[in-house]
Design an enzyme around this catalytic site. Structure first.
Site, mmCIF file in Angstrom:
data_model
loop_
_atom_site.group_PDB
_atom_site.id
_atom_site.type_symbol
_atom_site.label_atom_id
_atom_site.label_comp_id
_atom_site.label_asym_id
_atom_site.label_seq_id
_atom_site.Cartn_x
_atom_site.Cartn_y
_atom_site.Cartn_z
ATOM 1 N N ASN A 1 37.733 34.348 29.015
ATOM 2 C CA ASN A 1 38.820 34.479 28.037
ATOM 3 C C ASN A 1 38.000 33.849 26.691
ATOM 4 O OD1 ASN A 1 40.922 35.335 29.669
ATOM 5 N ND2 ASN A 1 41.080 33.081 30.439
ATOM 6 N N ASP B 1 44.556 38.294 43.161
ATOM 7 C CA ASP B 1 44.089 37.098 42.149
ATOM 8 C C ASP B 1 43.538 35.930 42.988
ATOM 9 O OD1 ASP B 1 43.115 35.609 40.311
ATOM 10 O OD2 ASP B 1 45.152 35.579 39.282
ATOM 11 N N GLU C 1 45.502 40.223 30.253
ATOM 12 C CA GLU C 1 46.237 38.851 30.278
ATOM 13 C C GLU C 1 45.883 38.601 28.723
ATOM 14 O OE1 GLU C 1 44.372 36.236 33.070
ATOM 15 O OE2 GLU C 1 46.031 36.889 34.396
ATOM 16 N N LYS D 1 36.096 40.675 29.671
ATOM 17 C CA LYS D 1 37.615 40.864 30.220
ATOM 18 C C LYS D 1 38.102 41.349 28.925
ATOM 19 C CE LYS D 1 41.689 38.045 31.498
ATOM 20 N NZ LYS D 1 42.015 36.522 31.639
ATOM 21 N N GLU E 1 41.010 27.018 42.324
ATOM 22 C CA GLU E 1 41.948 27.303 41.582
ATOM 23 C C GLU E 1 43.241 27.555 42.544
ATOM 24 O OE1 GLU E 1 42.268 30.837 38.885
ATOM 25 O OE2 GLU E 1 44.693 30.366 38.384
ATOM 26 N N HIS F 1 50.621 34.183 46.394
ATOM 27 C CA HIS F 1 50.776 34.013 44.901
ATOM 28 C C HIS F 1 52.257 33.261 44.818
ATOM 29 C CE1 HIS F 1 50.003 33.963 40.694
ATOM 30 N NE2 HIS F 1 49.223 34.902 40.841
#
Ligand code: BDP
Length: 719
Positions: free
Chosen positions: A223, A378, A304, A300, A406, A536
């Site tokens: 990001n 993911d 998102e 990226k 994560e 998820h």
């Protein structure tokens, strides 16, 4: 008491603190080898040593070898005066070392490429040879590893070379030093003090990476912030690149697609606009003036909320090729990420990256790689291999793993990720008959011009915590990533074995017990978080802890309820032809296996099938009972991991023993939290009891729902 005596006692008192086992030295501790037999054997074989040749890389190799031998061996081994001695340990290349040139090693070295090495015994001498200085450096680290892990060195004949060319860490580090999904403090890159102050930690970072063969680092978050491309930041990047270069590590950056607007003040970032093309071309020239071996960009885009070519009605190929053209004259590459899914696209998220990219196969420049996450969603604790692997024969695909945990317990859970990565690398996609494992797809990846371009990336778990990764066992995942990037044929067991010996101890009982803990830890995590193909169902945003009940987020595919689809009939995402049909993205034999309720491996069952609560699984037990048993097994396994660790008290330094013990206590508590919260919630659909003999959830579902977890880094506590 005299002053001298006082000083003597003060030294005694403080000494353990000075030499504290705080994890800083990672797996490169080089403590004295305790076993007398090995000490003697090594001392007998190495009478003197020399890294022959001149270059910053060979200097780094020489420094490392000197430091390693001095630390590991009782007696100081002298550096050889002339390279003609008996019992010499000699390292070098045929071009840099006259002694090695004389050995006529062409045949031996030829297959090793420009990063491989050979280590062999030649009468009384030990030789570390390679085609390049980088190969020598890798060979030196490997030789030290043999000593560190107490391997015989009397009759060596080793050849090793990496199976993939680009072995890269991706730092998701922001310029303000926060780290996206980082659980080990702030970023190690101190943009405030760079370029003039070079933190010694940078060198230790380089050593650690070189010791496991990592040869690239992306300094910044996917990001991305365009600022890193500004001249002042590029000076800082140059300082890091200069420091890392001797360790054969190239620097890469993330490129924000809208940088021409933000930095260049252009009105557009349209990849087909000549002013935009010119801007990137000039930016690349500016970068290469400072960093002549700059690796390239990771991007990226249109994912998102990140800007990308689709903002201008262009394709991912247009975007990637724009940057590829700018980098090509300098030898740089673009690693364009396939992690895309869209709020507007109502098809199953599993399908979206494949649908977007596969039709573009062959339309990328030859210096573009598509970077694909291991699975289609993911970085979940367990995912089937991404269907893109093997589906783009004309485009080099590189793997993206997440080293930072994560979705696997973040900074507090011991989860050794090598088995999870191996599961994907060894999975046979059968796109080209049997034998198209993901590892083979990566290794043979070619551009449309048939040039080989191969690679693998791991999202780093390194921060500025004293022990680098927050949790001592996080280091094992950094280590494992490097080793598998070098050669994914290494077994998880071998990698764990090496790491434990180098990081903690060569005591056989200790090694065996810790190996057992590590090798079972991933399956335990899958079981207490997302067994049988669930995925998820983590809490929102930070992803720490369970949140299977969340169903009110604005984007459907951000909701756990989207993924588990529990209802009164059953649970799981039907991705067969009666559902989203994502299975059609896999090549035939695999497609059939996943599609078939009977043939689908149970570990992926609820990923591909919606299964009735009372349907029988292979064991003859119902899905509900199996689900419960998996959750209980996961939590029980963690309790056992902790008991096993506690039985090792006294076999390892007290500092790390108790730090790990405290972490395992957290993990034990939280594994139960996961189990109880998920089962209490799923029970509202199944309406079935927890089987006899299991302790019931400690709290009500409302209690679990009310829990907030505002503590992980980057999360703002709420009032
Ligand atoms: C997700 C992370 C998010 C990353 C994203 C990515 O939650 O922070 O930005 O992946 O890979 O797993 O781009």
């Amino acid at each position: 008491m005299s002053k001298t005596i006082l000083i003597f006692f003060a030294t005694l008192f403080f000494a353990p603190h000075i030499y504290a086992e705080d994890g800083y030295r990672l797996w490169l501790r080089y403590n004295k080898i305790k076993n007398a037999q090995w000490q003697k054997s090594y001392q007998d074989h190495i009478k003197c040593w020399l890294v022959e040749g001149n270059s910053p890389t060979l200097e780094a190799a020489s420094k490392e070898l000197g430091m390693g031998l001095e630390g590991l061996l009782d007696n100081k081994i002298p550096k050889a005066k002339s390279s003609e001695q008996q019992g010499i340990l000699i390292a070098g290349t045929p071009t840099g070392s006259p002694l090695i040139a004389k050995m006529r090693l062409e045949k031996k070295l030829e297959p090793l490429g420009n990063e491989g090495f050979t280590i062999f015994t030649d009468k009384t001498n030990t030789v570390i040879a390679a085609n390049s200085d980088a190969g020598v450096l890798y060979g030196v680290f490997h030789f030290l590893r043999l000593l560190q892990t107490n391997q015989p060195i009397d009759n060596l004949n080793i050849s090793s070379s990496p199976k993939l060319q680009r072995r890269i860490l991706n730092h998701w580090d922001n310029l303000d030093r926060t780290v996206e999904r980082g659980y080990a403090g702030f970023s190690i890159w101190n943009w405030h003090t760079l370029p003039d102050y070079l933190d010694p930690r940078y060198t230790d970072y380089a050593r650690a990476n070189a010791s496991i063969g990592i040869n690239g680092t992306v300094l910044t978050n996917v990001n991305a912030n365009a600022l890193v491309l500004r001249p002042d930041y590029l000076e800082k990047v140059k300082a890091l690149a200069d420091l890392l270069r001797p360790y054969n590590i190239k620097v890469y950056l993330t490129a924000r697609f809208s940088a021409p607007i933000e930095l260049g003040k252009l009105s557009t970032a349209d990849p087909l606009d000549p002013t935009v093309q010119k801007w990137w071309k000039e930016k690349a020239e500016e970068i290469y003036r400072l960093v002549p071996d700059f690796g390239g960009f990771v991007v990226k885009a249109n994912s998102e909320g990140q800007p990308g070519p689709q903002n201008y009605g262009r394709s991912h190929a247009d975007g990637a090729n724009l940057l590829a053209d700018a980098l090509a004259p300098h030898g740089g590459i673009v690693m364009w990420r396939a992690f895309v899914y869209s709020a507007e696209d109502t098809t199953d998220r599993h399908r979206q990256a494949y649908s977007e990219f596969v039709p573009m196969d062959g339309s990328f420049r030859s210096n573009v790689m598509i970077q694909v996450k291991n699975g289609p969603i993911d970085f979940q604790p367990r995912e089937p291999a991404h269907p893109m692997f093997g589906a783009m024969p004309e485009t080099p695909l590189m793997m993206e793993f997440q080293i930072t945990q994560e979705y696997t317990g973040q900074g507090t859970h011991l989860v050794f990720l090598a088995p999870m990565w191996k599961e994907v690398l060894d999975f046979d996609m059968q796109t080209n008959g049997v034998g198209s494992t993901v590892a083979n797809v990566l290794r043979s990846s070619k551009t449309k011009n048939k040039e080989t371009l191969t690679g693998i990336a791991g999202v780093s778990n390194v921060g500025n915590d004293r022990n680098w990764t927050g949790y001592h066992f996080g280091q094992a995942n950094w280590y494992a990533f490097g080793r598998l990037a070098w050669d994914s044929d290494f077994s998880s067991e071998k990698i764990a074995d090496e790491w434990i010996r180098m990081t903690f101890s060569n005591d056989e009982k200790f090694v065996e017990s810790v190996k057992k803990i590590m090798l079972n830890s991933h399956e335990a995590c899958v079981n207490y978080m997302t067994p049988l193909g669930l995925h998820h169902i983590m809490a929102t945003g930070h992803h720490y802890g369970p949140g299977p009940w969340v169903g009110d987020l604005s984007r459907p595919e951000w909701n756990p309820t989207y993924y588990h689809r529990a209802d009164s009939l059953g649970i799981g995402f039907d991705r067969t032809s009666s559902g989203s049909n994502a299975v059609e993205q896999y090549a035939m034999p695999v497609r059939e296996m996943f599609s078939s309720r009977k043939k689908c491996p149970e570990k992926y069952l609820l990923w591909f099938h919606h299964v009735g609560w009372n349907e029988k699984l292979a064991s003859g037990k119902t899905l509900w009972v199996e689900l419960c048993e998996h959750y209980y097994k996961g939590a029980n396994d963690v309790a056992e991991m902790r008991r096993n660790w506690q039985s090792l008290k006294g076999m390892v330094d007290e500092e790390r023993f108790s730090e790990v013990d405290m972490m395992l206590q957290i993990q034990e508590k939280e594994a139960k939290w996961w189990r109880d919260a998920c089962l209490s919630y799923f029970q509202t659909f199944s309406n079935l009891p927890i089987p006899e003999g299991y302790e019931k959830p400690a709290h009500t579902l409302d209690f679990y729902k009310s829990l907030d977890y505002p503590y992980s880094p980057g999360i703002r506590p709420r009032w």
